[in-house]
Structures are given as C-alpha cells and as structure tokens.
Design an enzyme around this catalytic site. Structure first.
Site, short mmCIF file in Angstrom:
data_model
loop_
_atom_site.label_atom_id
_atom_site.label_comp_id
_atom_site.label_asym_id
_atom_site.label_seq_id
_atom_site.Cartn_x
_atom_site.Cartn_y
_atom_site.Cartn_z
N THR A 282 0.86 -1.17 0.00
CA THR A 282 0.00 0.00 0.00
C THR A 282 0.90 1.22 0.00
OG1 THR A 282 -1.72 -1.16 1.28
CG2 THR A 282 -1.71 1.24 1.44
N GLY B 11 0.76 -1.20 5.56
CA GLY B 11 0.91 -2.18 6.62
C GLY B 11 -0.21 -3.19 6.71
N GLY B 12 -1.07 -3.26 5.67
CA GLY B 12 -2.10 -4.28 5.67
C GLY B 12 -2.96 -4.23 6.93
#
Length: 538
Positions: free
Chosen positions: A351, A433-434
């Site tokens: 991301t 960072g999911g």
C-alpha cells in the site's frame, strides 16, 4: 530516465510520499497553481509508475479530504466483486485464492482520483498525469524497494507474460537502478488524462482488462466495471489526548484505530510502547483486531455494528481486559470463527500513503493499494495495468459477514487519517501495513502526543501484532531490532510468538506524516523504511 529535480519553494505547503519522484510530481503541481489535493493526486498517479509493487491503476483507493469552511469527506474508491462471483464455486477450490484472476475485484482507484479532483482540486484532471506519463514513457531507475519486492516475488511474476515483459531483463528481475520503462502504461495514463475515468470503466482500457481476466477464468465483465461508483460519506471520529481523529467508515478498518485510541484514553497515559507496558498495548491491539475480523464487511450488504463497537461499554471491556495482569493472554471478547482457514496469503501488505496540507487549510490523506506485493500477479500486456488481489480478503465461510457476494466490496485495510483540534486540521497521516495499519497509526499517535516531531515518530522502532497478511496468525508478532528487551519480553509474556528482525523493516509498515505546528508552519516526514521524501514549505 527521470530523476528528481529541485524546485523553487511554493507558498506554505507540505507533502510526504514513499518515493522521491512522486514527491517531485506533487510539488510541481503546486508550482503550477495546484493545492494539496492536486499535489497528492499527481503523486498518487506517479506512484503507480515508480512503486508498482504497492499500487497500480488496477488497484483501490480510500481517502479523506478536508477544506476550510466545509465538512471533511471520506472518499471510498474500493471496488466490488464481479456480480457473477459465486462463493460456492470458489469454495470448491478449498480456500479464497490469494493471487490469480479470481482474486481480482473491480479496481476503483481511477474513479477515486476523479472524485477527489472534482471535490477539492484546483487543476484540470489531465494535468495530474503529466509527470507520471513521462516517468512511464522515459523510464525511471528501479527503486530499492521495488527491486527487493521483485526478488522476493520473482516466482509469481515469472508466470505472467505481462509481468515478465515489464519487470524482467535478460530473464531476471530488474535490480535497483536498472531502467524501469513502461510504454503501454504510458499510453494508458495518457488516455486516462484525455478521456477521464470513462476510458477504464466504459472504454477500451477496461475492455482489455476484462478480456485478459476472462481468458484466465475470471467472471469479471464490462458491466461490472460500468457499475462501479465511488462513495463519499462523512468520516468516523474519535478523540485522543484532546485531538480529534478522523478516519473512513466501513468497509475500511479505520474504526478499529478509533477503538484502540478510545481504549488507550481509559488507560495510563504514560504507557510505554517500548517498555514493559508493551504487553498491555498488545492486548488492546489484539482485541481490536478480533472485532475487525469478526465484524468488518461491506455495510451495503451486511450490518456492521459501528456504534456498538465504538460504544463506551465495548471500549471499557477492551481496556479492562488489556490492563488485567492476571488475564489469560489468549482472552477474547468476540467469538472467533476459523476465517483464516478459508484463506491463505503471502506475508505482505502493499500500500502507499500520500499526505498533504497547504496554506489555506486543505488537507488530504490518500491511501491506495494492490493489497499484497504485485497484487494478483497479473499485468495486462496491452494496457500495462497491474491488477490487485483485494478479493483475497473475502471469506468463503457461510454466514461470515465478509463472505464473498457478487457486487459486494471486501473488508478493506486502507484507512486514511486526519486530525483536528478546535475545528482546525492539525495533521494528515497515512501508513502502509495491511491489517496492522491501526496499530501503526496508534504507535504514531502515541509518539506525536508524547512530543515527537513527525520525523522522530516515524523513525522510532516499532512492533506489530498479527502481521499484515490476510491470514497472519493472531498470536504472531514482529519487532524491529531496536525494540528494547523490556518490550520484547513483555510481548512474549502476552502470549505472542515473537520474531525479531535483523534491521528496520517494512513488516512494521511505513508511514507518512504532515503536521501543522501551532504557529501555523507545516512539517512533513517520510518513513525511512520507504524510498520516500517529504517537502515542507512553511
């Protein structure tokens, strides 16, 4: 090849991105009369060229924007599963695919860019693509972060002809500094600049993507693309240390940051992230993550109990359970389902965050993503568009709120953040960072409110619980080597299987921050774990 160029200082303005060329593209729009939103969008488009392991034209976007005299707006540019997606058919595979054509949902990022531009930008939409087209056509040096991801994912990428054509030279993945040239993507970006999002959702770009996906077995249709709409809503809000935090509502996981911050408000304000208090904080993080895994879904199709999850009773239970030193380290407030057993994931969370503020008080936190590194592992050779794997976050379990449904958006990790005090925007925050993004934001919030500058807050060593990926075990934790022994001991005492890295690592995410100082100056910082830069012209 394109390299960053120095620029004269514009009026008060700050921007942070994870790549220097994206920062340069954004800064250039301000010189041309653009505002913070134009700068963020130009940087976001450029990132699809220079940081393709983490975002692409074939990905999603969720953003927050605030303008003086008006309400803050959450822009949800996440896409839905194809209408023909059938969980029973997918279920015969045994688990939700992590890569490949069945992991692809409608990419919403381009429509999201257009909505942001119309809502709060100054410059024509086409102007936002200028530098990105140059970068794709002329080539850029492969960034270290991209090269590392190419090396790690070369098995996946080598299986796709489009990926091989763009990211391999002489049969091997590109290495840092080698030219990354993307002529097909340059043509696609030029078409989007000229014709707007219709070129994708109604036109030839979308037709090519659908043809490619269907040839590989996806149920995606051109009608699925044509049905896509960006959603604009009011943000969710909470308060931490006297400052208001704003984030996107579900299907974004932002509400779970607000749970964490609200629980911390009930605990000792002197809790030390890097000391023995890490055990308490880890329990807060883990309990909020449990609620996410149990309840987060697309509210257009499933009730998400936001008021209950942010209510005083729920927050009190989280704080009390986390603070009890005698508590079972595996305590749960939410009945757990074996959702992870229906899914599998590579351990990544890819991301980008772009944050910007300017002199008139306009602020934006823009998060866009492929979900995992290089997304689905599919790149359409005709358009140069790399497609995300956001659909891998769906569950296949009957009755699960986040169960795959045709036309439903998956639960989403993207979560932009703005902060305000007394009605005035004080910060624009973003991280990759999911699933760990709420924790990373909490780390930054605690650091900033302890007096750190943006750069200091980002530079501090971090640890995360549960990891980034879809099915990362809840009892796993990762710490950077700079985390003191007192904290690592505490994390293990909290029942976590801790792994300590060898160096600063993207496994704890990387963030971007812009903060407004009380004297009105703007301060920006990019995480040293990324390839990014920040510019501030106070």
């Amino acid at each position: 090849m394109s390299t960053p160029r120095p620029a004269p200082a514009p009026t008060a303005f700050a921007l942070a991105t994870p790549h220097a060329l994206a920062t340069a593209a954004g800064e250039e729009t301000v010189r041309d009369g653009g505002n913070a939103v134009d700068a963020a969008l130009a940087a976001a488009v450029a990132l699809t060229v220079v940081y393709p392991h983490q975002c692409a034209v074939g990905g999603d976007l969720i953003a927050l924007v605030s303008r003086p005299g008006g309400p803050a707006v959450a822009v949800n540019g996440s896409g839905a599963a194809p209408l023909a997606a059938d969980p029973d058919t997918f279920g015969r595979l045994g688990r939700m695919p992590v890569t490949g054509p069945l992991s692809v949902t409608v990419p919403g990022v381009v429509a999201g860019w257009a909505t942001l531009s119309r809502t709060a930008g100054r410059l024509p939409f086409a102007r936002l693509f200028t530098r990105a087209v140059d970068y794709a056509r002329d080539g850029v040096p492969t960034a270290p972060g991209v090269a590392a991801a190419l090396a790690a994912e070369q098995g996946l990428l080598a299986a796709d002809e489009g990926m091989r054509e763009v990211f391999f030279a002489a049969g091997r993945p590109l290495t840092a500094g080698q030219p990354l040239v993307q002529p097909a993507l340059a043509r696609t970006l030029a078409a989007l600049a000229e014709d707007g999002p219709d070129a994708l959702y109604q036109g030839g770009i979308g037709a090519s993507l659908v043809a490619r996906l269907r040839s590989l077995g996806s149920p995606m249709t051109r009608d699925d693309l044509a049905r896509h709409r960006t959603e604009t809503t009011a943000p969710l809000t909470g308060t931490f240390r006297g400052e208001q935090y704003l984030t996107a509502p579900p299907n974004s996981q932002g509400l779970h940051l607000l749970q964490i911050l609200a629980a911390l408000e009930r605990l000792d304000p002197a809790l030390d992230l890097l000391g023995a208090d890490a055990a308490v904080l880890a329990r807060v993080f883990r309990l909020a993550a449990d609620d996410r895994d149990a309840f987060l879904a697309d509210p257009r199709h499933t009730h998400v109990p936001v008021e209950e999850l942010l209510g005083a009773a729920r927050i009190a239970r989280i704080a009390e359970a986390a603070a009890d030193p005698a508590a079972d380290p595996n305590v749960r407030l939410t009945p757990q389902t074996p959702a992870a057993a229906a899914q599998a994931a590579r351990p990544s969370g890819d991301t980008v965050a772009v944050v910007a503020m300017d002199a008139d008080g306009t602020a934006v936190s823009l998060i866009q993503s492929l979900f995992h590194s290089f997304g689905s592992g599919i790149l359409d050779p005709a358009t140069g568009v790399l497609l995300h794997n956001r659909g891998s976050y769906f569950s296949l379990l009957p009755g699960a709120p986040n169960r795959l449904r045709g036309g439903s958006r998956p639960a989403h990790t993207l979560m932009p953040v703005l902060t305000r005090r007394d009605g005035t925007v004080t910060g624009a925050h973003g991280t990759m960072g999911g699933k760990a993004q709420p924790q990373i934001h909490a780390h930054l919030a605690m650091r900033l409110h302890a007096g750190d500058s943006p750069a200091e807050a980002l530079r501090r060593p971090r640890w995360v619980v549960g990891g980034m990926g879809v099915d990362a075990p809840a009892d796993a934790a990762f710490a950077e080597p700079g985390v003191p022994a007192a904290a690592t001991t505490a994390l293990r005492s909290a029942g976590l299987r801790l792994r300590v890295g060898d160096a600063s690592d993207e496994e704890v995410g990387h963030g971007q921050l812009v903060r407004a100082h009380p004297d009105g100056t703007l301060h920006a910082a990019a995480d040293p774990r990324s390839d990014g830069t920040a510019v501030s012209h106070p």
